[in-house]
Scaffold this motif. Structure first.
Motif, PDB file in Angstrom:
ATOM      1  N   SER A   1       0.869  -1.179   0.000  1.00 15.13           N
ATOM      2  CA  SER A   1       0.000   0.000   0.000  1.00 15.13           C
ATOM      3  C   SER A   1       0.902   1.222   0.000  1.00 15.13           C
ATOM      4  CB  SER A   1      -0.896   0.032   1.233  1.00 15.13           C
ATOM      5  OG  SER A   1      -1.931  -0.916   1.137  1.00 15.13           O
ATOM      6  N   GLY A   2       0.511   2.253  -0.767  1.00 10.86           N
ATOM      7  CA  GLY A   2       1.356   3.430  -0.843  1.00 10.86           C
ATOM      8  C   GLY A   2       0.586   4.731  -0.918  1.00 10.86           C
ATOM      9  N   ASN A   3       1.271   5.811  -0.600  1.00 11.91           N
ATOM     10  CA  ASN A   3       0.629   7.126  -0.674  1.00 11.91           C
ATOM     11  C   ASN A   3       0.714   7.718  -2.071  1.00 11.91           C
ATOM     12  OD1 ASN A   3       3.268   8.052  -0.975  1.00 11.91           O
ATOM     13  ND2 ASN A   3       3.111   9.607   0.635  1.00 11.91           N
ATOM     14  N   TYR A   4       1.320   6.982  -3.003  1.00 11.74           N
ATOM     15  CA  TYR A   4       1.517   7.437  -4.378  1.00 11.74           C
ATOM     16  C   TYR A   4       0.512   6.814  -5.331  1.00 11.74           C
ATOM     17  CZ  TYR A   4       3.817   2.897  -4.355  1.00 11.74           C
ATOM     18  OH  TYR A   4       4.073   1.568  -4.180  1.00 11.74           O
ATOM     19  N   GLU A   5      -0.415   6.044  -4.818  1.00  6.89           N
ATOM     20  CA  GLU A   5      -1.353   5.333  -5.678  1.00  6.89           C
ATOM     21  C   GLU A   5      -2.543   6.210  -6.048  1.00  6.89           C
ATOM     22  OE1 GLU A   5      -2.075   1.977  -3.132  1.00  6.89           O
ATOM     23  OE2 GLU A   5      -0.653   0.731  -4.230  1.00  6.89           O
ATOM     24  N   ARG A   6      -3.417   6.455  -5.067  1.00  2.00           N
ATOM     25  CA  ARG A   6      -4.587   7.297  -5.299  1.00  2.00           C
ATOM     26  C   ARG A   6      -4.522   8.457  -4.323  1.00  2.00           C
ATOM     27  NH1 ARG A   6      -8.865   2.754  -4.447  1.00  2.00           N
ATOM     28  NH2 ARG A   6      -7.040   1.648  -3.704  1.00  2.00           N
ATOM     29  N   PHE A   7      -4.387   9.645  -4.852  1.00  2.00           N
ATOM     30  CA  PHE A   7      -4.272  10.816  -3.988  1.00  2.00           C
ATOM     31  C   PHE A   7      -4.560  12.077  -4.790  1.00  2.00           C
ATOM     32  CE2 PHE A   7      -0.212  10.671  -6.104  1.00  2.00           C
ATOM     33  CZ  PHE A   7       0.153  12.010  -6.245  1.00  2.00           C
ATOM     34  N   PHE A   8      -4.740  13.169  -4.086  1.00  2.00           N
ATOM     35  CA  PHE A   8      -4.796  14.475  -4.734  1.00  2.00           C
ATOM     36  C   PHE A   8      -4.256  15.506  -3.765  1.00  2.00           C
ATOM     37  CE2 PHE A   8      -8.767  14.353  -2.394  1.00  2.00           C
ATOM     38  CZ  PHE A   8      -9.041  15.683  -2.037  1.00  2.00           C
ATOM     39  N   ILE A   9      -3.888  16.652  -4.287  1.00  2.00           N
ATOM     40  CA  ILE A   9      -3.335  17.730  -3.478  1.00  2.00           C
ATOM     41  C   ILE A   9      -4.375  18.844  -3.375  1.00  2.00           C
ATOM     42  CG2 ILE A   9      -1.439  19.364  -3.196  1.00  2.00           C
ATOM     43  CD1 ILE A   9      -0.548  16.452  -3.113  1.00  2.00           C
ATOM     44  N   THR A  10      -4.678  19.272  -2.165  1.00  2.00           N
ATOM     45  CA  THR A  10      -5.655  20.343  -1.958  1.00  2.00           C
ATOM     46  C   THR A  10      -5.055  21.700  -2.331  1.00  2.00           C
ATOM     47  OG1 THR A  10      -4.983  20.691   0.343  1.00  2.00           O
ATOM     48  CG2 THR A  10      -6.694  19.044  -0.071  1.00  2.00           C
ATOM     49  N   LYS A  11      -5.892  22.705  -2.366  1.00  2.00           N
ATOM     50  CA  LYS A  11      -5.439  24.050  -2.720  1.00  2.00           C
ATOM     51  C   LYS A  11      -4.386  24.580  -1.754  1.00  2.00           C
ATOM     52  CE  LYS A  11      -9.697  25.431  -5.061  1.00  2.00           C
ATOM     53  NZ  LYS A  11     -10.847  26.385  -5.064  1.00  2.00           N
ATOM     54  N   ASP A  12      -4.475  24.113  -0.494  1.00  2.00           N
ATOM     55  CA  ASP A  12      -3.487  24.569   0.486  1.00  2.00           C
ATOM     56  C   ASP A  12      -2.279  23.643   0.579  1.00  2.00           C
ATOM     57  OD1 ASP A  12      -4.722  22.435   1.668  1.00  2.00           O
ATOM     58  OD2 ASP A  12      -5.271  23.460   3.520  1.00  2.00           O
ATOM     59  N   GLY A  13      -2.156  22.720  -0.384  1.00  2.00           N
ATOM     60  CA  GLY A  13      -0.970  21.881  -0.483  1.00  2.00           C
ATOM     61  C   GLY A  13      -0.995  20.595   0.322  1.00  2.00           C
ATOM     62  N   LYS A  14      -2.122  20.232   0.889  1.00  2.00           N
ATOM     63  CA  LYS A  14      -2.190  19.003   1.673  1.00  2.00           C
ATOM     64  C   LYS A  14      -2.428  17.801   0.772  1.00  2.00           C
ATOM     65  CE  LYS A  14      -4.511  16.814   5.611  1.00  2.00           C
ATOM     66  NZ  LYS A  14      -5.584  16.938   6.633  1.00  2.00           N
ATOM     67  N   ARG A  15      -1.676  16.730   1.049  1.00  2.00           N
ATOM     68  CA  ARG A  15      -1.804  15.496   0.272  1.00  2.00           C
ATOM     69  C   ARG A  15      -2.907  14.634   0.884  1.00  2.00           C
ATOM     70  NH1 ARG A  15       2.434  13.248  -2.818  1.00  2.00           N
ATOM     71  NH2 ARG A  15       2.089  11.101  -3.496  1.00  2.00           N
ATOM     72  N   ILE A  16      -3.945  14.354   0.123  1.00  2.00           N
ATOM     73  CA  ILE A  16      -5.055  13.511   0.586  1.00  2.00           C
ATOM     74  C   ILE A  16      -4.939  12.167  -0.116  1.00  2.00           C
ATOM     75  CG2 ILE A  16      -7.548  13.267   0.832  1.00  2.00           C
ATOM     76  CD1 ILE A  16      -6.488  15.649   2.344  1.00  2.00           C
ATOM     77  N   ILE A  17      -4.592  11.125   0.616  1.00  2.00           N
ATOM     78  CA  ILE A  17      -4.466   9.790   0.019  1.00  2.00           C
ATOM     79  C   ILE A  17      -5.718   8.969   0.300  1.00  2.00           C
ATOM     80  CG2 ILE A  17      -1.972   9.949   0.387  1.00  2.00           C
ATOM     81  CD1 ILE A  17      -2.319   7.630   2.436  1.00  2.00           C
ATOM     82  N   HIS A  18      -5.831   7.824  -0.376  1.00  2.00           N
ATOM     83  CA  HIS A  18      -7.062   7.029  -0.316  1.00  2.00           C
ATOM     84  C   HIS A  18      -7.236   6.258   0.984  1.00  2.00           C
ATOM     85  CE1 HIS A  18      -4.081   4.045  -1.436  1.00  2.00           C
ATOM     86  NE2 HIS A  18      -4.943   3.084  -1.173  1.00  2.00           N
TER      87      HIS A  18
END
Length: 318
Positions: free
Chosen positions: A229-246
């Protein structure tokens, strides 16, 4: 089963099968299922079983998807009939929730769906919606009575964190029941290595999250599963730069961007699949205690690029 866009499938394949060149005794075929690319490698004499295995995977995926649709669209206290297989998977979810102290929970989909997971489009939901969903989630809100199930509020569930591994195990079981002693079933990184290859263990390389052409580790396994499992699979970056992973923590309702990747070796793929997520939700100290208890080697790649090998992982690197 969660479905991923085909355009980004290849980003999620965690393992590369390392095989001897000019070896014509094995044949591999790939197809799309379980939201990813599934690769089946069998001895050439068993090539006819690949299509049969593919159909089993498709059928299992369809059955589980149908259950999701039924329970997620049902009203509170509306009873849904389930078969023994779904009942067993639900019981497994209770076990995984318990060993994680509630951090792992299939009802977290009530929150992750607000962000657009698994398929997107991704978005940052309003705080009020997250707060409301957090008051509803918890496996205790799912009730089983004989051959039926119901929920006591409008939560949503997703067993994707371990159901894919379960289906891989069923595919391996089919091959074994048909006399296959050596094979690989790899569903986008949920991999089981059956037997060996020409008298040697299968070599599986775990890709480096930051370096596409490099590996974190290469392990030799036989009759074992490996899942990452990784944080590079499904994620997006919010407007304030926070990484949201699945991966989300059900006790907080927040994304669990705790590591870059966690790989697990286990006796079956369902366990390895679930534990790769469970461990992702835990601090290193608790991962170490739990992997010792469950006898599951773990490879952790931290956010600050440290590689940590736990519970005899290095014993497989030969």
């Amino acid at each position: 089963m969660s479905k991923l866009p085909k355009s980004i499938i290849f980003c999620f394949i965690t393992f590369i099968l390392i095989s001897c060149s000019n070896d014509n005794k094995y044949i591999s075929k790939s197809f799309y299922a379980l939201g990813t690319i599934v690769n089946i490698t069998v001895p050439a004499k068993n090539e006819n079983l690949i299509e049969k295995t593919y159909k089993l995977i498709q059928n299992k995926e369809s059955e589980i998807k149908s259950f999701y649709e039924n329970i997620n669209s049902a009203k509170p206290f509306q009873k849904i009939k389930i078969n023994s297989e779904i009942k067993s998977l639900l019981k497994d979810s209770i076990y995984f929730s318990n060993i994680s102290n509630g951090k792992f929970d299939i009802t977290i989909y009530t929150i992750t769906s607000l962000y657009g997971f698994p398929e997107g489009p991704f978005k940052q939901p309003a705080y009020e919606k997250i707060r409301d969903a957090l008051t509803k989630i918890g496996i205790s809100h799912i009730h089983m009575e004989n051959e039926t199930i119901f929920k006591d509020n409008d939560i949503l569930i997703d067993m994707g964190a371990y159901a894919k591994g379960y289906i891989v195990d069923k595919a391996v079981e089919l091959l074994k029941n048909n006399g296959v002693k050596n094979a690989i079933v790899d569903a986008g990184g949920d991999l089981f290595a059956l037997g060996d290859k020409n008298g040697k263990k299968w070599k599986i390389a775990i890709k480096h999250p930051d370096k596409p052409d490099s590996f974190l580790s290469i392990v030799s396994i036989a009759n074992k599963a490996v899942v990452t499992s990784g944080n590079y699979e499904r994620f997006f970056i919010t407007k304030d730069g926070k990484r949201i992973i699945h991966i989300f923590d059900a006790t907080t309702g927040k994304t669990a961007n705790n590591y870059k990747s966690i790989s697990v070796i286990a006796d079956n793929t369902e366990i390895a699949d679930a534990l790769s997520t469970v461990y992702f939700l835990l601090p290193i100290e608790k991962i170490k205690k739990l992997c010792e208890k469950l006898n599951t080697p773990v490879l952790v790649y931290t956010l600050d690029n440290k590689l940590i090998k736990l519970c005899s992982w290095e014993s497989y690197e030969n």
